[in-house]
Write a protein that holds these residues in place. Structure first.
Motif, mmCIF file in Angstrom:
data_model
loop_
_atom_site.group_PDB
_atom_site.id
_atom_site.type_symbol
_atom_site.label_atom_id
_atom_site.label_comp_id
_atom_site.label_asym_id
_atom_site.label_seq_id
_atom_site.Cartn_x
_atom_site.Cartn_y
_atom_site.Cartn_z
ATOM 1 N N GLY A 126 45.240 41.166 57.058
ATOM 2 C CA GLY A 126 45.328 42.303 56.371
ATOM 3 C C GLY A 126 43.940 42.492 55.446
ATOM 4 N N VAL A 127 43.882 43.622 54.690
ATOM 5 C CA VAL A 127 42.712 44.007 54.038
ATOM 6 C C VAL A 127 43.148 44.736 52.651
ATOM 7 C CG1 VAL A 127 40.421 45.374 53.555
ATOM 8 C CG2 VAL A 127 41.257 44.243 55.662
ATOM 9 N N LEU A 128 42.714 44.113 51.246
ATOM 10 C CA LEU A 128 43.370 44.844 50.145
ATOM 11 C C LEU A 128 41.912 44.939 49.443
ATOM 12 C CD1 LEU A 128 45.467 45.503 48.030
ATOM 13 C CD2 LEU A 128 45.185 42.891 47.162
ATOM 14 N N ARG A 129 41.819 46.319 49.179
ATOM 15 C CA ARG A 129 40.478 46.741 48.595
ATOM 16 C C ARG A 129 41.022 46.964 47.110
ATOM 17 N NH1 ARG A 129 36.575 48.363 52.089
ATOM 18 N NH2 ARG A 129 35.598 49.902 50.545
ATOM 19 N N LEU A 130 40.164 46.148 46.252
ATOM 20 C CA LEU A 130 40.303 46.341 44.687
ATOM 21 C C LEU A 130 39.236 46.698 44.130
ATOM 22 C CD1 LEU A 130 42.497 43.019 44.432
ATOM 23 C CD2 LEU A 130 43.547 45.373 44.105
ATOM 24 N N ALA A 131 39.407 47.181 42.912
ATOM 25 C CA ALA A 131 38.333 47.908 42.001
ATOM 26 C C ALA A 131 37.141 47.007 41.860
ATOM 27 C CB ALA A 131 38.601 48.286 40.876
ATOM 28 N N ASP A 132 37.226 45.787 41.332
ATOM 29 C CA ASP A 132 36.058 44.779 41.105
ATOM 30 C C ASP A 132 36.645 43.271 41.355
ATOM 31 O OD1 ASP A 132 37.841 44.475 38.799
ATOM 32 O OD2 ASP A 132 36.748 46.055 37.543
ATOM 33 N N SER A 133 35.566 42.670 40.576
ATOM 34 C CA SER A 133 35.723 41.091 40.742
ATOM 35 C C SER A 133 37.090 40.632 39.885
ATOM 36 C CB SER A 133 34.698 40.274 40.449
ATOM 37 O OG SER A 133 33.493 40.694 41.399
ATOM 38 N N ARG A 134 37.124 41.669 38.666
ATOM 39 C CA ARG A 134 38.093 40.991 37.819
ATOM 40 C C ARG A 134 39.422 41.220 38.444
ATOM 41 N NH1 ARG A 134 41.314 44.797 34.993
ATOM 42 N NH2 ARG A 134 42.218 43.959 33.212
ATOM 43 N N ASP A 135 39.827 42.297 39.259
ATOM 44 C CA ASP A 135 41.032 42.572 39.841
ATOM 45 C C ASP A 135 41.381 41.614 41.016
ATOM 46 O OD1 ASP A 135 41.829 44.523 38.258
ATOM 47 O OD2 ASP A 135 41.284 46.365 39.564
ATOM 48 N N ARG A 136 40.097 41.327 41.755
ATOM 49 C CA ARG A 136 40.181 40.345 42.968
ATOM 50 C C ARG A 136 40.722 39.079 42.267
ATOM 51 N NH1 ARG A 136 35.057 40.272 46.155
ATOM 52 N NH2 ARG A 136 34.224 40.965 44.042
ATOM 53 N N LEU A 137 40.009 38.463 41.370
ATOM 54 C CA LEU A 137 40.371 37.196 40.861
ATOM 55 C C LEU A 137 41.909 37.175 40.185
ATOM 56 C CD1 LEU A 137 37.015 36.023 39.178
ATOM 57 C CD2 LEU A 137 38.008 35.228 41.216
ATOM 58 N N GLY A 138 42.143 38.402 39.571
ATOM 59 C CA GLY A 138 43.424 38.404 39.064
ATOM 60 C C GLY A 138 44.435 38.453 39.973
ATOM 61 N N TRP A 139 44.268 39.016 41.374
ATOM 62 C CA TRP A 139 44.987 39.085 42.423
ATOM 63 C C TRP A 139 45.156 37.657 42.707
ATOM 64 C CZ3 TRP A 139 45.950 37.128 47.273
ATOM 65 C CH2 TRP A 139 46.992 37.626 47.854
ATOM 66 N N LEU A 140 44.472 36.829 42.819
ATOM 67 C CA LEU A 140 44.493 35.253 43.288
ATOM 68 C C LEU A 140 45.293 34.566 42.193
ATOM 69 C CD1 LEU A 140 41.012 34.131 44.859
ATOM 70 C CD2 LEU A 140 43.228 34.110 45.956
ATOM 71 N N LEU A 141 45.026 34.803 41.044
ATOM 72 C CA LEU A 141 45.954 34.130 39.660
ATOM 73 C C LEU A 141 47.237 34.616 40.003
ATOM 74 C CD1 LEU A 141 43.234 34.664 36.897
ATOM 75 C CD2 LEU A 141 44.156 32.488 38.038
ATOM 76 N N THR A 142 47.516 35.866 40.357
ATOM 77 C CA THR A 142 48.812 36.426 40.433
ATOM 78 C C THR A 142 49.741 35.776 41.593
ATOM 79 O OG1 THR A 142 48.171 38.309 39.155
ATOM 80 C CG2 THR A 142 50.415 38.413 40.617
ATOM 81 N N HIS A 143 48.907 35.638 42.799
ATOM 82 C CA HIS A 143 49.607 35.459 44.125
ATOM 83 C C HIS A 143 49.311 34.112 44.934
ATOM 84 C CE1 HIS A 143 51.490 39.470 43.748
ATOM 85 N NE2 HIS A 143 50.256 40.118 43.503
ATOM 86 N N LEU A 144 48.203 33.585 44.372
ATOM 87 C CA LEU A 144 47.974 32.325 45.241
ATOM 88 C C LEU A 144 49.204 31.436 45.507
ATOM 89 C CD1 LEU A 144 45.702 30.586 46.629
ATOM 90 C CD2 LEU A 144 45.211 29.611 44.240
ATOM 91 N N ALA A 145 49.893 31.344 44.636
ATOM 92 C CA ALA A 145 51.146 30.275 44.741
ATOM 93 C C ALA A 145 52.124 30.822 45.720
ATOM 94 C CB ALA A 145 51.846 29.869 43.281
ATOM 95 N N GLU A 146 51.967 32.183 46.017
ATOM 96 C CA GLU A 146 53.156 32.640 47.022
ATOM 97 C C GLU A 146 52.490 32.419 48.449
ATOM 98 O OE1 GLU A 146 53.174 36.524 46.010
ATOM 99 O OE2 GLU A 146 53.767 36.170 43.897
ATOM 100 N N LEU A 147 51.315 32.392 48.548
ATOM 101 C CA LEU A 147 50.775 32.062 50.038
ATOM 102 C C LEU A 147 51.111 30.944 50.708
ATOM 103 C CD1 LEU A 147 46.892 33.012 49.387
ATOM 104 C CD2 LEU A 147 48.787 34.482 50.590
#
Length: 716
Positions: A231-252
Motif C-alpha cells: 500500500g501507499v499513503l501520501r500524506l502532506a508532510d513529516s508531521r502527518d507521517r510521524l503522526g500516522w505512525l504514532l496513531t497506528h504503529l501498535a495496530e501493525l
C-alpha cells in the motif's frame, strides 16, 4: 516453469536422496522437500560442475542450494566452499544456518579480526566446509597475498551472494564486487560457481551471465510475494507521517522494520516513538557492530515492536515472521524497494507493507546518487599523487594532496584498484604504473539508469494498477500478474486517519531543535604540504567550546526549511521569525545546561558571509534583541576570504580558510571592552567545522575568554 537444459552427463541415482537428507537437516524438518528449481541448481553444481545463476525471490531458499551443494561436494573430496557475502548480518545468519545442517562454517570479516588466526588454522587442517568473506576482503593485501592463492587452488565451490552487486546496473555501487570477475577467472574450469540474487532484472542478469563465463545455467523463478499486502499513503508532510505512525504503529501485525532514507530521520523517528511508549530502536550506519547484532536479535525475538532503520539493515537480514515493513520516504528504485520489503512475510502467510513517501525524497536520491560516483579530475589527482610518491601512501596522506573526503576517496581508490591502476599494499596505496582512462560512458550509463529508476519509483507511488505486478515487472518477471491484495487491487487495507493528539505530538517533536556541535580538537595530517604550519592537537587556548546547531539539513523537522534556505539559487533573506523563535529555545536550553561551563555569553559576533549577509545580520539582530546582548559585528574576510568549494576533505577545507578570517579594529575594541568574557559566534551553515575553528581561534587570540558557536544548519 521452464529451466535450461540440464547437464548432459548421467546423474548418479543417489544425488537427490543425499541432497534431500542434507536439506532436511538444514531446515530441521523430516518432511521437507525441494522448492521448484532448488535441486536442479544443486544438480548443475554437484554433478555438472556448472556455473549457475539463481534469481529467486527472498525466502525461496537460495542459501539451501549452496549449503546442500557444499556438503555433497565435500563428501566427494572437494575443497571448502568460498562464499562472498556482503553484510555482517548476512554472514551471521549464514553461519548459524550452516551449523544447523552440520556444515562447518567460518567467516573472515572486519568484526572478527581476533579470530582470523583460528580460521587460518582450521583452513590449513581442512576443518572448514564453508568460508564466508566480504568482497572488501578481496582487496586486503594480507588476505589477497597470503590466503587467497591457496584458497583458489583448493576451492570446491565459489558462491557469489547478492550477485546483482557485480553488475554496473545493480542498485548499489560497490566496486569491491567487480573484483569477483577476476576471482572467477582464476578458478580452474572444473570448479562450479553459483551466483544468487533476488533483485535482478534482465539487464542485470545478462551482465552477471557475461561475467560468470560461457554456458551459464540460469534458473529464474517468479518474484511476486503472495504473502505481502502492499500500500501507499501520501500524506502532506513529516508531521502527518510521524503522526500516522504514532496513531497506528501498535495496530501493525507482529514486529517489523520502519525504513528511513537518512540516519537523522531514523534517530529522530525512533526517539519520538520511544517517548510515546513504543518499544523501538534506531539501527543505522552509526550503530556499533556489537549493538547491531543485539538489535537484530531483539527484533528476531520480538523484543521490540520495530527497528527504525536505514538501508544498513538490508540484504541478508532473516526473520521469517517479520510482520510489517513501513517506509518513511521511498527508496530510489523499485529494485531497492522490492529488496527491503522482501524482508517481510518470508515464512508467514501475511505481512503488511506500507510506503509513506515524502516531498524531500527526490532531493535525497540525487544526493546519494552523485556522492558515490568518481569524478575524473579527482581520479587523475589520486593517480598523480601516487605516481609521484616513492613509497605507499595512506589515505590520510592522500587527503593532503587530493580534495576528497575520506569515504568517497576510499571508494575511488577501490575503483582504481579494480581497474588495475593502483593497489593496496602494506602501508597504504601505490600506483601500478598501468595506464588508466576515465570510463565516462560507463558512469554516464549508470547515472542515467539511476534517474530512470527514480522515475519508476515515482510512478509506483502514483499508479492505479497492481503494485506487486509493477514491482515484479520492474524486475522483468514474465509471470507478473495482479496480486489481488494490494490497496489498488482490493481497496485500502490501512487506516488513513491521524489522531490530532498524535499529529500535535509529532509537530512538537519536529519543532524541537538543538543539536550539539563538537569542536575540532586535532589538526588534519600533512597540513605542511598545503602551507598551513599546524599539526597534532589544537592548543587549549585556541579551542572553541562545544556549540549548538538548530538542526541538520537531513532532519525531518527543520530540515525541509533549511534545505530550501540553502538550495542553489535561493535568495538571501532575513531569518524567518518561526526559525528565530526555535533558535531562542535552543539558547534557553543551552543556558539551563550551563553554557558548557563557560558562563553566560557577554556579546555576539557573526561570521562574515559572501552569500547570506542579510540572513546572518538578521540572525545576529534577533539573538541580540532577545538575549539583550551587544552585537560586536562580523569578523572580516582576509586575503579575499575562503577558497575552494564546500564538500572537500578536512585538509583542503582547513587550507582554504586558514588565516582568512580577521578580527578588525572595531571588533578588537569590543572584545577588550567586555573584559575577555565568552562570546557567541554565529554562522548560517556548518559543514567541515574548520571555518568556525579558525575563526574561533582568531577570536581567542584577540582576547575572547571563550567562543560558543551557534549555527542554523549542518550539512548532511
Amino acid at each position: 516453469m521452464t529451466f535450461p537444459a540440464a547437464p548432459s552427463q548421467a546423474i548418479p541415482s543417489s544425488t537427490r536422496e543425499q541432497a534431500l537428507e542434507v536439506l532436511r537437516a538444514l531446515v530441521g524438518r523430516p518432511d521437507a522437500v525441494f522448492h521448484e528449481g532448488q535441486f536442479e541448481a544443486i544438480e548443475a553444481l554437484v554433478d555438472g560442475g556448472r556455473r549457475a545463476l539463481v534469481v529467486q525471490r527472498t525466502g525461496w531458499g537460495k542459501s539451501a542450494v549452496y549449503f546442500v551443494a557444499s556438503l555433497l561436494l565435500r563428501a566427494r573430496g572437494a575443497g571448502p566452499t568460498l562464499i562472498v557475502s556482503p553484510l555482517l548480518a548476512l554472514m551471521r545468519d549464514q553461519v548459524a544456518a550452516a551449523e544447523r545442517a552440520g556444515v562447518r562454517a567460518m567467516a573472515i570479516n572486519s568484526a572478527n579480526a581476533t579470530e582470523w588466526g583460528q580460521v587460518s588454522a582450521a583452513l590449513a587442517a581442512d576443518e572448514v566446509d564453508v568460508l564466508l568473506v566480504s568482497p572488501e576482503r578481496l582487496t586486503n593485501p594480507s588476505f589477497r597475498e597470503n590466503q587467497l592463492p591457496s584458497l583458489v587452488q583448493r576451492t570446491g565451490l565459489l558462491v557469489v551472494d547478492e550477485a546483482h552487486c557485480i553488475s554496473d546496473w545493480g542498485h548499489d555501487f560497490r566496486p569491491d564486487y567487480r573484483r569477483i570477475a577476476d576471482l572467477i577467472a582464476q578458478l580452474p574450469a572444473s570448479v562450479p560457481v553459483l551466483a544468487t540474487t533476488a533483485t535482478a532484472n534482465s539487464r542485470v542478469v545478462a551482465d552477471i551471465e557475461e561475467q560468470l563465463g560461457a554456458g551459464v545455467f540460469t534458473i529464474r523463478g517468479p518474484l511476486a510475494r503472495e504473502s505481502l499486502r502492499l500500500g501507499v499513503l501520501r500524506l502532506a508532510d513529516s508531521r502527518d507521517r510521524l503522526g500516522w505512525l504514532l496513531t497506528h504503529l501498535a495496530e501493525l501485525p507482529g514486529s517489523g522494520i520502519i525504513y528511513t532514507l537518512t540516519v537523522s530521520a531514523a534517530e529522530d523517528t525512533a526517539r519520538l516513538l520511544a517517548e510515546a511508549g513504543h518499544v523501538v530502536k534506531a539501527y543505522t550506519g552509526r550503530t556499533d557492530t556489537q549493538d547491531r547484532e543485539a538489535l537484530e536479535d531483539a527484533l528476531k525475538n520480538n523484543q521490540v515492536k520495530a527497528l527504525v532503520a536505514t538501508s544498513a539493515l538490508g540484504m541478508g537480514f532473516d526473520k521469517p515472521d517479520l510482520g510489517f515493513v513501513v517506509h518513511l520516504g521511498a527508496p530510489s528504485s523499485p529494485v531497492a524497494y522490492y529488496q527491503q520489503v522482501g524482508r517481510a512475510g518470508r515464512g508467514s502467510a501475511n505481512a503488511d507493507v506500507l510506503l509513506l513517501p515524502g516531498t524531500e525524497d527526490a532531493e535525497i536520491w540525487r544526493y546519494f546518487a552523485t556522492a558515490s560516483m568518481p569524478a575524473q579530475d579527482k581520479a587523475m589527482a589520486v593517480l598523480e599523487a601516487l605516481g609521484e610518491s616513492p613509497r605507499p601512501m595512506s589515505t590520510p596522506a592522500l587527503e593532503a594532496r587530493v580534495d576528497l573526503r575520506r569515504t568517497p576517496l576510499e571508494l575511488l581508490l577501490k575503483v582504481l584498484a579494480v581497474d588495475g591502476a593502483v593497489r593496496r599494499v602494506s602501508g597504504g596505496w601505490e600506483s601500478t604504473g598501468q595506464p588508466w582512462a576515465y570510463d565516462e560512458e560507463r558512469y554516464r550509463r549508470i547515472a542515467q539508469a539511476r534517474v530512470d529508476e527514480q522515475q519508476s519509483m515515482v510512478e509506483y507511488e502514483r499508479m492505479s494498477g497492481c503494485r506487486m505486478e509493477y514491482l515484479a515487472a520492474a524486475l522483468d518477471d514474465e509471470t507478473a500478474a495482479p496480486c489481488g491484495r494490494c490497496d489498488n487491487c482490493a481497496g485500502r487495507w490501512f487506516a488513513a486517519d491521524v489522531v490530532s493528539s498524535a499529529a500535535e505530538a509529532a509537530g512538537d517533536a519536529l519543532r524541537h531543535a538543538g543539536l550539539p556541535l563538537d569542536p575540532r580538537a586535532m589538526w588534519p595530517t600533512g597540513m605542511d604540504r598545503l602551507g598551513v604550519p599546524v599539526k597534532g592537537k589544537l592548543k587549549a587556548e585556541e579551542l572553541s567550546a562545544s556549540g549548538r546547531i538548530l538542526a541538520r539539513m537531513t532532519d525531518l523537522g527543520w530540515g525541509n526549511a533549511l534545505r530550501a534556505m540553502f538550495a542553489s539559487g535561493a535568495p538571501d533573506a532575513p531569518l524567518d521569525p518561526a526559525m528565530a523563535q526555535a533558535v531562542v529555545a535552543v539558547l534557553r536550553e543551552w543556558g539551563q545546561g550551563g553554557w558548557e561551563g563557560s558562563g553566560r555569553p557577554v556579546a555576539v559576533v557573526a561570521m562574515p558571509s559572501r552569500t547570506k549577509p542579510q540572513l546572518l545580520e538578521s540572525f545576529a539582530q534577533a539573538i541580540c534583541e532577545i538575549g539583550r546582548l551587544p552585537y560586536l559585528g562580523a569578523m572580516s574576510l582576509a586575503f579575499g576570504g575562503p577558497t575552494g568549494e564546500r564538500g572537500g576533505n578536512s585538509a583542503y577545507r582547513l587550507a582554504g580558510v586558514w588565516d582568512r578570517f580577521a578580527v578588525g579594529p572595531e571588533l578588537q575594541q569590543g572584545l577588550e571592552s567586555y573584559g575577555g568574557g565568552p562570546v557567541l559566534l554565529l554562522d548560517d551553515l556548518v559543514e567541515s567545522r574548520w571555518s568556525l575553528t579558525v575563526a574561533g581561534r582568531a577570536l581567542r587570540q584577540a582576547g575572547a575568554g571563550q567562543v560558543l558557536p551557534l549555527v542554523l544548519a549542518q550539512a548532511g
